[in-house]
Design a protein around this motif. Structure first.
Motif, PDB file in Angstrom:
ATOM      1  N   GLN A 198       0.830  -1.193   0.000  1.00 33.23           N
ATOM      2  CA  GLN A 198       0.000   0.000   0.000  1.00 33.23           C
ATOM      3  C   GLN A 198       0.868   1.248   0.000  1.00 33.23           C
ATOM      4  N   VAL A 199       0.313   2.293  -0.601  1.00 33.54           N
ATOM      5  CA  VAL A 199       0.998   3.585  -0.683  1.00 33.54           C
ATOM      6  C   VAL A 199       0.115   4.641  -0.034  1.00 33.54           C
ATOM      7  N   GLN A 200       0.723   5.486   0.758  1.00 33.95           N
ATOM      8  CA  GLN A 200      -0.020   6.567   1.397  1.00 33.95           C
ATOM      9  C   GLN A 200       0.631   7.899   1.059  1.00 33.95           C
ATOM     10  N   LEU A 201      -0.211   8.904   0.874  1.00 36.86           N
ATOM     11  CA  LEU A 201       0.251  10.289   0.702  1.00 36.86           C
ATOM     12  C   LEU A 201      -0.330  11.100   1.848  1.00 36.86           C
ATOM     13  N   VAL A 202       0.529  11.791   2.551  1.00 35.53           N
ATOM     14  CA  VAL A 202       0.084  12.589   3.697  1.00 35.53           C
ATOM     15  C   VAL A 202       0.497  14.037   3.484  1.00 35.53           C
ATOM     16  N   GLU A 203      -0.509  14.923   3.438  1.00 32.76           N
ATOM     17  CA  GLU A 203      -0.251  16.349   3.265  1.00 32.76           C
ATOM     18  C   GLU A 203      -0.163  17.032   4.619  1.00 32.76           C
ATOM     19  N   SER A 204       0.540  18.137   4.644  1.00 32.25           N
ATOM     20  CA  SER A 204       0.600  18.975   5.833  1.00 32.25           C
ATOM     21  C   SER A 204       0.887  20.406   5.406  1.00 32.25           C
ATOM     22  N   GLY A 205       0.611  21.340   6.301  1.00 35.04           N
ATOM     23  CA  GLY A 205       0.974  22.727   6.054  1.00 35.04           C
ATOM     24  C   GLY A 205      -0.160  23.666   5.739  1.00 35.04           C
ATOM     25  N   GLY A 206      -1.380  23.164   5.641  1.00 35.92           N
ATOM     26  CA  GLY A 206      -2.497  24.059   5.375  1.00 35.92           C
ATOM     27  C   GLY A 206      -2.830  24.911   6.578  1.00 35.92           C
ATOM     28  N   GLY A 207      -3.765  25.837   6.382  1.00 35.13           N
ATOM     29  CA  GLY A 207      -4.178  26.695   7.487  1.00 35.13           C
ATOM     30  C   GLY A 207      -4.831  27.965   7.009  1.00 35.13           C
ATOM     31  N   LEU A 208      -4.954  28.896   7.938  1.00 38.40           N
ATOM     32  CA  LEU A 208      -5.571  30.194   7.667  1.00 38.40           C
ATOM     33  C   LEU A 208      -4.471  31.236   7.527  1.00 38.40           C
ATOM     34  N   VAL A 209      -4.548  32.031   6.472  1.00 37.80           N
ATOM     35  CA  VAL A 209      -3.549  33.066   6.229  1.00 37.80           C
ATOM     36  C   VAL A 209      -4.244  34.292   5.666  1.00 37.80           C
ATOM     37  N   GLN A 210      -3.681  35.452   5.936  1.00 36.40           N
ATOM     38  CA  GLN A 210      -4.246  36.679   5.409  1.00 36.40           C
ATOM     39  C   GLN A 210      -3.849  36.866   3.938  1.00 36.40           C
ATOM     40  N   PRO A 211      -4.645  37.622   3.193  1.00 32.21           N
ATOM     41  CA  PRO A 211      -4.257  37.910   1.799  1.00 32.21           C
ATOM     42  C   PRO A 211      -2.860  38.515   1.733  1.00 32.21           C
ATOM     43  N   GLY A 212      -2.088  38.052   0.761  1.00 29.82           N
ATOM     44  CA  GLY A 212      -0.707  38.485   0.630  1.00 29.82           C
ATOM     45  C   GLY A 212       0.278  37.630   1.389  1.00 29.82           C
ATOM     46  N   GLY A 213      -0.224  36.735   2.218  1.00 33.39           N
ATOM     47  CA  GLY A 213       0.641  35.891   3.022  1.00 33.39           C
ATOM     48  C   GLY A 213       1.134  34.671   2.265  1.00 33.39           C
ATOM     49  N   SER A 214       1.860  33.819   3.002  1.00 30.81           N
ATOM     50  CA  SER A 214       2.473  32.632   2.409  1.00 30.81           C
ATOM     51  C   SER A 214       2.178  31.392   3.239  1.00 30.81           C
ATOM     52  N   LEU A 215       2.161  30.272   2.565  1.00 32.38           N
ATOM     53  CA  LEU A 215       2.074  28.961   3.202  1.00 32.38           C
ATOM     54  C   LEU A 215       2.920  27.997   2.389  1.00 32.38           C
ATOM     55  N   ARG A 216       3.413  26.944   3.068  1.00 37.52           N
ATOM     56  CA  ARG A 216       4.107  25.879   2.351  1.00 37.52           C
ATOM     57  C   ARG A 216       3.449  24.558   2.681  1.00 37.52           C
ATOM     58  N   LEU A 217       2.978  23.887   1.648  1.00 40.38           N
ATOM     59  CA  LEU A 217       2.380  22.566   1.799  1.00 40.38           C
ATOM     60  C   LEU A 217       3.443  21.498   1.530  1.00 40.38           C
ATOM     61  N   SER A 218       3.314  20.392   2.243  1.00 37.66           N
ATOM     62  CA  SER A 218       4.191  19.244   2.033  1.00 37.66           C
ATOM     63  C   SER A 218       3.352  18.011   1.771  1.00 37.66           C
ATOM     64  N   CYS A 219       3.900  17.109   0.981  1.00 38.72           N
ATOM     65  CA  CYS A 219       3.234  15.831   0.704  1.00 38.72           C
ATOM     66  C   CYS A 219       4.280  14.738   0.770  1.00 38.72           C
ATOM     67  N   ALA A 220       4.132  13.854   1.732  1.00 33.79           N
ATOM     68  CA  ALA A 220       5.078  12.762   1.915  1.00 33.79           C
ATOM     69  C   ALA A 220       4.441  11.449   1.478  1.00 33.79           C
ATOM     70  N   ALA A 221       5.122  10.765   0.587  1.00 36.12           N
ATOM     71  CA  ALA A 221       4.669   9.452   0.133  1.00 36.12           C
ATOM     72  C   ALA A 221       5.395   8.372   0.924  1.00 36.12           C
ATOM     73  N   SER A 222       4.646   7.366   1.335  1.00 39.02           N
ATOM     74  CA  SER A 222       5.254   6.282   2.109  1.00 39.02           C
ATOM     75  C   SER A 222       4.577   4.963   1.770  1.00 39.02           C
ATOM     76  N   GLY A 223       5.185   3.890   2.229  1.00 41.27           N
ATOM     77  CA  GLY A 223       4.616   2.573   1.990  1.00 41.27           C
ATOM     78  C   GLY A 223       5.475   1.763   1.039  1.00 41.27           C
ATOM     79  N   SER A 224       4.809   0.934   0.276  1.00 35.38           N
ATOM     80  CA  SER A 224       5.492  -0.015  -0.598  1.00 35.38           C
ATOM     81  C   SER A 224       5.831   0.630  -1.947  1.00 35.38           C
ATOM     82  N   ILE A 225       6.791   1.557  -1.919  1.00 37.95           N
ATOM     83  CA  ILE A 225       7.131   2.334  -3.104  1.00 37.95           C
ATOM     84  C   ILE A 225       8.353   1.772  -3.803  1.00 37.95           C
ATOM     85  N   PHE A 226       8.182   1.388  -5.076  1.00 38.32           N
ATOM     86  CA  PHE A 226       9.321   0.981  -5.889  1.00 38.32           C
ATOM     87  C   PHE A 226       9.902   2.186  -6.609  1.00 38.32           C
ATOM     88  N   ARG A 227       9.006   2.994  -7.202  1.00 40.05           N
ATOM     89  CA  ARG A 227       9.456   4.189  -7.908  1.00 40.05           C
ATOM     90  C   ARG A 227       8.362   5.233  -7.875  1.00 40.05           C
TER      91      ARG A 227
END
Length: 122
Positions: A1-30
């Motif tokens: 099995q393969v899982q993708l887990v996102e993080s980094g969302g939230g509330l931000v004011q206009p003009g602001g910045s956020l960084r999202l991450s996505c980590a893949a894990s599990g039985s990954i060959f490529r």
């Protein structure tokens, strides 16, 4: 099995910045292409940005010059740096990846993360 887990969302004011991450894990060959999509209430899911295993990138016109996608192949992780955020960027952001698993290394299948909420509001 393969899982993708996102993080980094939230509330931000206009003009602001956020960084999202996505980590893949599990039985990954490529891990092949990775990307981000988003879905706002009442709208269809749309492509935001993609990145190939060779670091070629593609962006939706609405985010060009503001968002940057990158990846760390050693960590099976990609990132979406979002700058100059606008209220219209508010949506649930979904990570996507094409993965060949150890059980079927010759076939790439698409996987989705569970989504992370990004809200741009004053």
């Amino acid at each position: 099995q393969v899982q993708l887990v996102e993080s980094g969302g939230g509330l931000v004011q206009p003009g602001g910045s956020l960084r999202l991450s996505c980590a893949a894990s599990g039985s990954i060959f490529r891990l092949s292409d990775m990307g981000w999509y988003r879905q706002a209430p009442g709208k269809e899911r749309e492509l935001v940005a993609t990145i190939t295993s060779g670091d070629r990138t593609n962006y939706a016109d609405s985010v060009k010059g503001r968002f940057t996608i990158s990846r760390d192949n050693a960590k099976n992780t990609d990132y979406l740096q979002m700058n100059s955020l606008k209220p219209e960027d508010t949506a649930v952001y979904y990570c996507y990846a094409l993965v060949a698993s150890n059980s079927n290394p010759k076939r790439f299948l698409g996987y989705w993360g569970q989504g992370t909420q990004v809200t741009v509001s004053s």
